[in-house]
Every structure is written in C-alpha cells, then in structure tokens.
Design a protein around this motif. Structure first.
Motif, short mmCIF file in Angstrom:
data_model
loop_
_atom_site.label_atom_id
_atom_site.label_comp_id
_atom_site.label_asym_id
_atom_site.label_seq_id
_atom_site.Cartn_x
_atom_site.Cartn_y
_atom_site.Cartn_z
N GLY A 163 0.95 -0.60 -0.36
CA GLY A 163 0.02 0.42 -0.12
C GLY A 163 0.53 0.78 -0.53
O GLY A 163 2.32 1.82 1.10
N SER A 207 1.77 3.44 2.80
CA SER A 207 1.47 2.96 4.35
C SER A 207 3.19 3.22 5.32
O SER A 207 3.79 3.06 4.31
CB SER A 207 1.29 1.88 4.42
OG SER A 207 2.71 0.87 3.28
N ARG A 208 2.61 2.79 6.31
CA ARG A 208 4.17 3.43 7.41
C ARG A 208 5.16 1.80 6.88
O ARG A 208 6.80 2.41 6.66
CB ARG A 208 3.58 2.78 8.65
CG ARG A 208 4.59 3.24 8.96
CD ARG A 208 5.12 4.35 10.40
NE ARG A 208 4.01 5.29 10.83
CZ ARG A 208 4.54 6.70 10.26
NH1 ARG A 208 5.17 6.99 10.19
NH2 ARG A 208 3.10 7.22 11.06
#
Length: 115
Positions: free
Chosen positions: A45, A48-49
C-alpha cells in the motif's frame, strides 16, 4: 553481477544496478517506446508506514553506497534539510527517514565501513 541482495526485497535495486553498470563502462539507455506496467506497492500500500519505512531505508542505502562523502556533505544533506523544512509531504516522512538514517549507519558498520 546482477542485483545487490542488500536491496532485497524492494526499491532502488535497479538504480544501484544501473550505477554499477555505468561505472564499469556500460551504457544505460532510456527507451521511450518501451511499455511496461508496474503495480507499485500493491502488497504494502503506497504511503503505508511499511512502504515508507522500506522505501526510505533502501533510498538511504543506495545513497550511502554510491555517493562520496563530499556529495553527502555538499549536496545530499543540504537537499534533505531543505526538503524537511519546505515540503508539505515532509511531516509524514520524517520519522521513517530518521529510522532509515539509523538503519543506514548500522548497515555501513555491518559492511565493515570505517571512517
């Protein structure tokens, strides 16, 4: 020599490959007629982190491996500071970039770098 395993699982392995090819006297060419579809960060993603962590980690590794110390001092660090101070995207990246710098320094030590 292929892709450097230090860039596994993803990001900047192709940059490193092209940089090494250029240093060995090969040409790296851009072919505007070529078509390739790449679904970047489908599994992680984008933004995302985990994506940011991996992307920043490999970006710093690439720069540590391929930039001379003078490039770090006179070009890389000033650019990074300007980006952190001026970019509206910077706040979401700062923590992961800090982690990437620490990881990069530890990676250099594991590789046997001695200043």
């Amino acid at each position: 020599g292929g892709f450097d395993e230090d860039f596994n699982p993803a990001y900047f392995e192709e940059n490193d490959f092209c940089t090494r090819a250029l240093r060995r006297g090969y040409r790296v060419v851009y072919s505007p007629g070529a078509v390739m579809e790449h679904h970047e960060s489908v599994s992680l993603g984008q933004q995302s982190r985990k994506f940011l962590r991996l992307y920043q980690r490999m970006r710093i590794r690439y720069c540590l491996k391929n930039y001379a110390m003078r490039d770090w001092v006179w070009r890389f660090i000033p650019y990074e500071l300007r980006w952190h101070l001026r970019s509206p995207e910077a706040p979401g990246h700062r923590f992961e970039q800090f982690r990437a710098y620490v990881d990069g320094l530890l990676w250099l030590v594991r590789k046997g770098f001695r200043p």
